[in-house]
Design an enzyme around this catalytic site. Structure first.
Site, short mmCIF file in Angstrom:
data_model
loop_
_atom_site.label_atom_id
_atom_site.label_comp_id
_atom_site.label_asym_id
_atom_site.label_seq_id
_atom_site.Cartn_x
_atom_site.Cartn_y
_atom_site.Cartn_z
N ASP A 1 -10.15 7.91 10.60
CA ASP A 1 -9.46 8.53 11.74
C ASP A 1 -10.09 9.87 12.11
O ASP A 1 -10.61 10.58 11.25
CB ASP A 1 -7.97 8.71 11.40
N GLY A 2 -10.02 10.18 13.40
CA GLY A 2 -10.48 11.49 13.88
C GLY A 2 -11.78 11.46 14.64
O GLY A 2 -12.31 12.52 14.98
N ARG B 1 -11.13 13.23 18.11
CA ARG B 1 -10.98 14.69 18.03
C ARG B 1 -12.29 15.37 17.63
O ARG B 1 -12.60 16.46 18.09
CB ARG B 1 -9.84 15.05 17.05
N HIS C 1 -17.05 7.89 18.26
CA HIS C 1 -17.05 6.59 17.55
C HIS C 1 -18.45 6.26 17.03
O HIS C 1 -18.62 5.79 15.91
CB HIS C 1 -16.57 5.48 18.48
N THR D 1 -4.70 -3.80 15.58
CA THR D 1 -4.19 -4.66 16.67
C THR D 1 -3.62 -3.76 17.78
O THR D 1 -3.69 -4.11 18.96
CB THR D 1 -3.09 -5.62 16.15
N GLU D 2 -3.12 -2.60 17.40
CA GLU D 2 -2.54 -1.66 18.38
C GLU D 2 -3.61 -0.92 19.19
O GLU D 2 -3.32 -0.39 20.26
CB GLU D 2 -1.65 -0.63 17.67
N ASN D 3 -4.83 -0.87 18.68
CA ASN D 3 -5.88 -0.11 19.37
C ASN D 3 -6.28 -0.73 20.71
O ASN D 3 -6.93 -0.08 21.54
CB ASN D 3 -7.12 0.08 18.48
N ARG E 1 -5.66 1.17 24.06
CA ARG E 1 -6.52 2.24 24.58
C ARG E 1 -7.19 1.81 25.89
O ARG E 1 -7.13 0.64 26.27
CB ARG E 1 -7.56 2.62 23.53
N ARG F 1 0.26 9.25 8.12
CA ARG F 1 0.94 7.96 8.32
C ARG F 1 -0.04 6.83 8.01
O ARG F 1 -1.25 7.04 7.94
CB ARG F 1 1.50 7.84 9.74
N SER G 1 -0.01 3.78 9.86
CA SER G 1 -0.37 3.07 11.09
C SER G 1 -0.63 1.57 10.88
O SER G 1 -1.63 1.02 11.34
CB SER G 1 -1.60 3.72 11.76
C1 IPE Z 1 -5.34 3.83 12.94
O1 IPE Z 1 -5.73 4.96 13.65
C2 IPE Z 1 -6.28 2.71 13.21
C3 IPE Z 1 -7.64 2.92 12.78
C4 IPE Z 1 -8.11 3.96 12.14
C5 IPE Z 1 -8.55 1.86 13.08
P1 IPE Z 1 -5.06 5.35 15.05
O2 IPE Z 1 -5.69 6.63 15.44
O3 IPE Z 1 -5.14 4.21 15.98
O4 IPE Z 1 -3.54 5.53 14.62
P2 IPE Z 1 -2.33 6.27 15.34
O5 IPE Z 1 -2.20 5.66 16.71
O6 IPE Z 1 -2.68 7.72 15.43
O7 IPE Z 1 -1.15 6.01 14.47
C1 IPE Z 2 -10.43 6.38 14.63
O1 IPE Z 2 -10.64 7.50 15.42
C2 IPE Z 2 -11.30 5.22 15.02
C3 IPE Z 2 -10.61 4.11 15.66
C4 IPE Z 2 -9.33 3.99 15.86
C5 IPE Z 2 -11.46 3.04 16.12
P1 IPE Z 2 -9.67 7.80 16.65
O2 IPE Z 2 -10.26 7.21 17.87
O3 IPE Z 2 -8.28 7.36 16.35
O4 IPE Z 2 -9.76 9.38 16.70
P2 IPE Z 2 -8.59 10.37 17.12
O5 IPE Z 2 -7.41 10.08 16.26
O6 IPE Z 2 -8.32 10.13 18.57
O7 IPE Z 2 -9.18 11.72 16.86
MG MG Z 3 -6.64 8.31 15.61
#
Ligand code: IPE
Ligand code: IPE
Ligand code: MG
Length: 244
Positions: A17-18, A21, A34, A63-65, A68, A191, A193
């Protein structure tokens, strides 16, 4: 780092994650974040297995991604097409098996599904470790699918209801892996997620503030030091530790 003096978890899971950001703070696009994150994963994986870890699960796309923007989802799908192949090639050289957890159905496009199948096939005989990529993955989906498969096996007389036990449930998940010992989520979010809820029931949790593109081997070693200090009890009491 002398890994022989450390406790090494058998199964490590990382919620990557991150990326977004990380990019935002540098005035870059989320896509560039990414790109950097999934490049980093290629190097990190090698390091993780060198420490003695046997199974590594990573959460790459939930599955929630799919909620986006189309632009971000399309970019990620194209990126996965090259990155998954890169991971498979590298892992094959290190005798590590690459497997995927998640749904292999639409809206994932057929080319990517073929690549996932090819990557698994390429590394299927590797025996020194397992990397499990959670892609189009959700724990609720995984558990729901497991219920369906079990029900089907009962209907087909492959087993009876009384055969079901806690270990057997693992066998019905997307991949039959050991429980998670150490679960890391980068970027400071606290969390899960919808990640590996059955497998993570007794995992030690670790939430570094570092964004995933910066989570390198050194950061992983810091995490291992923290894991080494943890007192895992599994509901009991570690008498030896308490009396010494
Ligand atoms: C969880 O991260 C899914 C992955 C890292 C692939 P998200 O960034 O999608 O989670 P939420 O929406 O902040 O909970
Ligand atoms: C995690 O990074 C990668 C995926 C979910 C694919 P994010 O895209 O969730 O990064 P933030 O949380 O927006 O920083
Ligand atoms: Mg994230």
């Amino acid at each position: 780092m002398d890994y022989s003096k450390m406790k090494i978890p058998n199964h490590v899971a990382i919620i990557l994650d991150g990326n977004g950001r990380w990019a935002q703070e540098r005035g870059l696009t989320r896509s560039e974040g990414h790109q950097e994150g999934f490049n980093n994963l290629l190097n990190l994986v090698e390091h993780v297995f060198k420490t003695g870890v046997k199974v590594l699960s990573v959460y790459a796309f939930s599955t929630e991604n799919f909620k986006r923007s189309k632009e971000e989802v399309d970019f990620l799908m194209e990126l996965f097409k090259t990155k998954f192949r890169d991971y498979a090639e590298k892992l094959k050289d290190s005798n590590i098996k690459l497997v995927f957890s998640g749904s292999r159905k639409s809206p994932v496009d057929a080319d990517l599904i073929n690549i996932i199948n090819e990557c698994e096939d390429m590394t299927k005989d590797c025996t020194d470790g397992i990397m499990n990529v959670c892609f189009n993955y959700g724990a609720h989906l995984e558990i729901t699918e497991a219920f369906k498969k079990m029900h089907q096996d009962i209907i087909n007389n492959k087993m009876s209801v009384d055969d079901i036990d806690e270990d057997m449930v693992y066998h019905y998940l997307f991949q039959d892996l050991p429980p998670i010992d150490f679960l890391i989520r980068t970027s400071g979010e606290l969390r899960l997620s919808n990640f590996m809820l059955y497998q993570a029931s007794y995992a030690e949790l670790y939430f570094p503030k570092t964004y995933f593109p910066d989570f390198d081997g050194k950061e992983f070693d810091k995490a291992l030091l923290e894991y080494t200090r943890r007192d895992r009890r599994f509901g009991g009491i570690n008498y030896e530790a308490k009396n010494s």
